[in-house]
Scaffold this active site. Sequence first.
Site, PDB file in Angstrom:
ATOM      1  N   GLY A   1     101.937  40.308   0.435  1.00 39.35           N
ATOM      2  CA  GLY A   1     101.450  41.621   0.002  1.00 39.35           C
ATOM      3  C   GLY A   1     100.015  41.821   0.450  1.00 39.35           C
ATOM      4  O   GLY A   1      99.201  40.916   0.300  1.00 39.35           O
ATOM      5  N   SER A   2      99.726  43.010   1.001  1.00 44.38           N
ATOM      6  CA  SER A   2      98.346  43.277   1.401  1.00 44.38           C
ATOM      7  C   SER A   2      97.472  43.507   0.178  1.00 44.38           C
ATOM      8  O   SER A   2      96.252  43.377   0.231  1.00 44.38           O
ATOM      9  CB  SER A   2      98.273  44.503   2.320  1.00 44.38           C
ATOM     10  OG  SER A   2      98.813  45.649   1.656  1.00 44.38           O
TER      11      SER A   2
ATOM     12  N   PHE B   1      98.015  43.142  -4.292  1.00 44.83           N
ATOM     13  CA  PHE B   1      98.913  42.814  -5.397  1.00 44.83           C
ATOM     14  C   PHE B   1      98.603  43.613  -6.657  1.00 44.83           C
ATOM     15  O   PHE B   1      99.248  43.434  -7.683  1.00 44.83           O
ATOM     16  CB  PHE B   1      98.864  41.314  -5.699  1.00 44.83           C
ATOM     17  CG  PHE B   1      99.657  40.495  -4.727  1.00 44.83           C
ATOM     18  CD1 PHE B   1      99.015  39.763  -3.734  1.00 44.83           C
ATOM     19  CD2 PHE B   1     101.040  40.456  -4.779  1.00 44.83           C
ATOM     20  CE1 PHE B   1      99.748  39.014  -2.823  1.00 44.83           C
ATOM     21  CE2 PHE B   1     101.778  39.715  -3.875  1.00 44.83           C
ATOM     22  CZ  PHE B   1     101.129  38.990  -2.892  1.00 44.83           C
TER      23      PHE B   1
ATOM     24  N   HIS C   1      84.842  47.480   1.908  1.00 44.08           N
ATOM     25  CA  HIS C   1      84.924  46.132   1.316  1.00 44.08           C
ATOM     26  C   HIS C   1      83.576  45.447   1.426  1.00 44.08           C
ATOM     27  O   HIS C   1      82.693  45.885   2.172  1.00 44.08           O
ATOM     28  CB  HIS C   1      85.986  45.278   2.029  1.00 44.08           C
ATOM     29  CG  HIS C   1      87.379  45.607   1.619  1.00 44.08           C
ATOM     30  ND1 HIS C   1      88.127  46.589   2.229  1.00 44.08           N
ATOM     31  CD2 HIS C   1      88.155  45.111   0.615  1.00 44.08           C
ATOM     32  CE1 HIS C   1      89.309  46.659   1.651  1.00 44.08           C
ATOM     33  NE2 HIS C   1      89.349  45.782   0.664  1.00 44.08           N
TER      34      HIS C   1
ATOM     35  N   LYS D   1      84.026  40.045   4.225  1.00 43.98           N
ATOM     36  CA  LYS D   1      85.413  40.211   4.665  1.00 43.98           C
ATOM     37  C   LYS D   1      85.524  39.910   6.153  1.00 43.98           C
ATOM     38  O   LYS D   1      84.772  40.436   6.968  1.00 43.98           O
ATOM     39  CB  LYS D   1      85.900  41.624   4.360  1.00 43.98           C
ATOM     40  CG  LYS D   1      87.391  41.795   4.644  1.00 43.98           C
ATOM     41  CD  LYS D   1      87.948  43.050   4.028  1.00 43.98           C
ATOM     42  CE  LYS D   1      89.424  43.204   4.282  1.00 43.98           C
ATOM     43  NZ  LYS D   1      90.222  42.030   3.805  1.00 43.98           N
TER      44      LYS D   1
HETATM   45  N1  LIG Z   1      96.716  40.699  -1.212  1.00 46.75           N
HETATM   46  C1  LIG Z   1      95.726  40.939  -2.048  1.00 46.75           C
HETATM   47  O1  LIG Z   1      95.903  41.522  -3.151  1.00 46.75           O
HETATM   48  C2  LIG Z   1      94.359  40.459  -1.690  1.00 46.75           C
HETATM   49  C3  LIG Z   1      94.173  39.810  -0.492  1.00 46.75           C
HETATM   50  N2  LIG Z   1      92.953  39.269  -0.186  1.00 46.75           N
HETATM   51  C4  LIG Z   1      92.883  38.483   1.061  1.00 46.75           C
HETATM   52  O2  LIG Z   1      92.838  37.101   0.687  1.00 46.75           O
HETATM   53  C5  LIG Z   1      92.095  36.366   1.657  1.00 46.75           C
HETATM   54  C6  LIG Z   1      91.042  35.531   0.944  1.00 46.75           C
HETATM   55  O3  LIG Z   1      90.132  36.398   0.330  1.00 46.75           O
HETATM   56  P1  LIG Z   1      88.875  35.749  -0.446  1.00 46.75           P
HETATM   57  O4  LIG Z   1      89.342  34.835  -1.514  1.00 46.75           O
HETATM   58  O5  LIG Z   1      87.965  36.877  -0.804  1.00 46.75           O
HETATM   59  O6  LIG Z   1      88.208  34.889   0.733  1.00 46.75           O
HETATM   60  P2  LIG Z   1      87.194  33.652   0.585  1.00 46.75           P
HETATM   61  O7  LIG Z   1      86.543  33.498   1.916  1.00 46.75           O
HETATM   62  O8  LIG Z   1      86.363  33.816  -0.651  1.00 46.75           O
HETATM   63  O9  LIG Z   1      88.161  32.387   0.327  1.00 46.75           O
HETATM   64  C7  LIG Z   1      88.933  31.858   1.372  1.00 46.75           C
HETATM   65  C8  LIG Z   1      89.241  30.430   0.994  1.00 46.75           C
HETATM   66  O10 LIG Z   1      90.101  29.844   1.962  1.00 46.75           O
HETATM   67  C9  LIG Z   1      89.617  28.537   2.215  1.00 46.75           C
HETATM   68  N3  LIG Z   1      90.147  28.033   3.469  1.00 46.75           N
HETATM   69  C10 LIG Z   1      89.611  28.025   4.691  1.00 46.75           C
HETATM   70  N4  LIG Z   1      90.450  27.426   5.561  1.00 46.75           N
HETATM   71  C11 LIG Z   1      91.542  27.039   4.846  1.00 46.75           C
HETATM   72  C12 LIG Z   1      92.760  26.372   5.142  1.00 46.75           C
HETATM   73  N5  LIG Z   1      93.004  25.931   6.384  1.00 46.75           N
HETATM   74  N6  LIG Z   1      93.663  26.180   4.169  1.00 46.75           N
HETATM   75  C13 LIG Z   1      93.413  26.610   2.913  1.00 46.75           C
HETATM   76  N7  LIG Z   1      92.272  27.235   2.547  1.00 46.75           N
HETATM   77  C14 LIG Z   1      91.356  27.437   3.520  1.00 46.75           C
HETATM   78  C15 LIG Z   1      88.132  28.685   2.192  1.00 46.75           C
HETATM   79  O11 LIG Z   1      87.545  27.398   2.080  1.00 46.75           O
HETATM   80  P3  LIG Z   1      85.954  27.248   2.199  1.00 46.75           P
HETATM   81  O12 LIG Z   1      85.392  27.968   0.995  1.00 46.75           O
HETATM   82  O13 LIG Z   1      85.729  25.771   2.151  1.00 46.75           O
HETATM   83  O14 LIG Z   1      85.585  27.884   3.516  1.00 46.75           O
HETATM   84  C16 LIG Z   1      88.007  29.530   0.924  1.00 46.75           C
HETATM   85  O15 LIG Z   1      88.089  28.695  -0.205  1.00 46.75           O
HETATM   86  C17 LIG Z   1      91.578  37.401   2.652  1.00 46.75           C
HETATM   87  O16 LIG Z   1      92.466  37.459   3.747  1.00 46.75           O
HETATM   88  C18 LIG Z   1      91.662  38.715   1.880  1.00 46.75           C
HETATM   89  O17 LIG Z   1      91.852  39.845   2.731  1.00 46.75           O
HETATM   90  C19 LIG Z   1      91.862  39.361  -1.022  1.00 46.75           C
HETATM   91  C20 LIG Z   1      92.001  40.021  -2.227  1.00 46.75           C
HETATM   92  C21 LIG Z   1      93.246  40.639  -2.634  1.00 46.75           C
HETATM   93  O1  LIG Z   2      89.182  40.866   1.445  1.00 47.08           O
HETATM   94  C1  LIG Z   2      89.288  41.415   0.309  1.00 47.08           C
HETATM   95  O2  LIG Z   2      88.458  41.301  -0.614  1.00 47.08           O
HETATM   96  C2  LIG Z   2      90.505  42.234   0.065  1.00 47.08           C
HETATM   97  N1  LIG Z   2      91.441  42.190   0.984  1.00 47.08           N
HETATM   98  C3  LIG Z   2      92.711  42.797   0.866  1.00 47.08           C
HETATM   99  C4  LIG Z   2      92.953  43.702   2.063  1.00 47.08           C
HETATM  100  O3  LIG Z   2      92.585  43.239   3.189  1.00 47.08           O
HETATM  101  O4  LIG Z   2      93.498  44.793   1.855  1.00 47.08           O
HETATM  102  C5  LIG Z   2      92.989  43.423  -0.485  1.00 47.08           C
HETATM  103  C6  LIG Z   2      91.795  43.965  -1.208  1.00 47.08           C
HETATM  104  O5  LIG Z   2      91.476  45.248  -0.709  1.00 47.08           O
HETATM  105  C7  LIG Z   2      90.619  43.032  -1.181  1.00 47.08           C
END
Ligand SMILES: NC(=O)C1=CN([C@@H]2O[C@H](COP(=O)(O)OP(=O)(O)OC[C@H]3O[C@@H](n4cnc5c(N)ncnc54)[C@H](OP(=O)(O)O)[C@@H]3O)[C@@H](O)[C@H]2O)C=CC1
Ligand SMILES: O=C(O)C1=N[C@H](C(=O)O)C[C@H](O)C1
Length: 247
Positions: free
Chosen positions: A100-101, A103, A135, A139
């Site tokens: 899901g893009s 959730f 954002h 990001k």
């Molecule tokens: N679908 C939805 O509802 C949402 C989707 N997203 C998406 O989720 C993703 C993460 O967002 P966000 O949490 O803000 O990003 P962050 O950068 O805060 O977190 C990413 C995490 O992934 C870790 N990481 C890096 N490489 C790997 C690997 N090979 N395996 C596992 N973990 C790894 C990083 O580690 P380290 O810290 O050590 O670098 C970090 O802990 C993005 O793509 C975002 O667009 C975000 C919010 C909502």
């Molecule tokens: O990177 C984020 O923070 C988010 N990413 C998702 C996206 O790429 O749509 C979902 C949310 O907007 C937050």
Amino acid sequence: MKIALLGYGKMGQIIEQFAQNRNHEIVLKIDEHSLDQLTVENLRNADVAIDFSTPHSVMQNIEICFEANVPLVVGTTGWYGQLQNVKDKCIASNNTLLYGSNFSIGVNIFFYVNRMLAKVMNPYPQYDAQVEEIHHTQKLDSPSGTAITIAEGILESLDRKDEWVNNLVDMGEQVANQPNQLLIESLRIEDVPGTHTVIYSSEVDEIEFKHTAHSRAGFALGAVIAAEWLKGRKGFYSVENIFEFNN
Ligand SMILES: NC(=O)C1=CN([C@@H]2O[C@H](COP(=O)(O)OP(=O)(O)OC[C@H]3O[C@@H](n4cnc5c(N)ncnc54)[C@H](OP(=O)(O)O)[C@@H]3O)[C@@H](O)[C@H]2O)C=CC1
Ligand SMILES: O=C(O)C1=N[C@H](C(=O)O)C[C@H](O)C1
């Protein structure tokens, strides 16, 4: 349920809170410093894995979850060019994946209404359509996955648009979109969790349809609910399958 968190950054850490509030156990937490723990054996201790990692790492995480036959919820965005390939592999290997893009319940209602609005606007070519997403500055991907889902919902019904193009503002180049192109304008502003707007603009007026996330809580709760929904299911799903109004 026993949950493996693939990605322990902004999202992983808040998902942990919501999962524990709903009496689930976190059995594995993976980030770049614990990649050596990301093994088939460790994954098999989990009932489900939840990936909120990076566009660069998500594909390898999907692969190892398929090898471990562990059901997977993927929130990570920036990989949708591989979606069909992943769906084919998921089904061929009798695995389970839900992606899901976005959730959050609010955005999934927004997705539904956006598709309805595009149908209503189709007979009125005097309105040009545009998507805007804002954002935080950390990001990695552009446009947001949410904006892509919104754009695809518009392209389904708005005959005057047949592809989307992205303009990441402040990156110098300005994408000049052709009339048949749906512009997604991306802005990066510190600490913004996620704001998405659909704009229909004519010479005499403008219609704006907007969703603003106040925090990441809606994303995290939705991801945990998706993991609960996936229990006992087999196959390839999107978050939109969870909501009755889409069925
Ligand atoms: N679908 C939805 O509802 C949402 C989707 N997203 C998406 O989720 C993703 C993460 O967002 P966000 O949490 O803000 O990003 P962050 O950068 O805060 O977190 C990413 C995490 O992934 C870790 N990481 C890096 N490489 C790997 C690997 N090979 N395996 C596992 N973990 C790894 C990083 O580690 P380290 O810290 O050590 O670098 C970090 O802990 C993005 O793509 C975002 O667009 C975000 C919010 C909502
Ligand atoms: O990177 C984020 O923070 C988010 N990413 C998702 C996206 O790429 O749509 C979902 C949310 O907007 C937050």
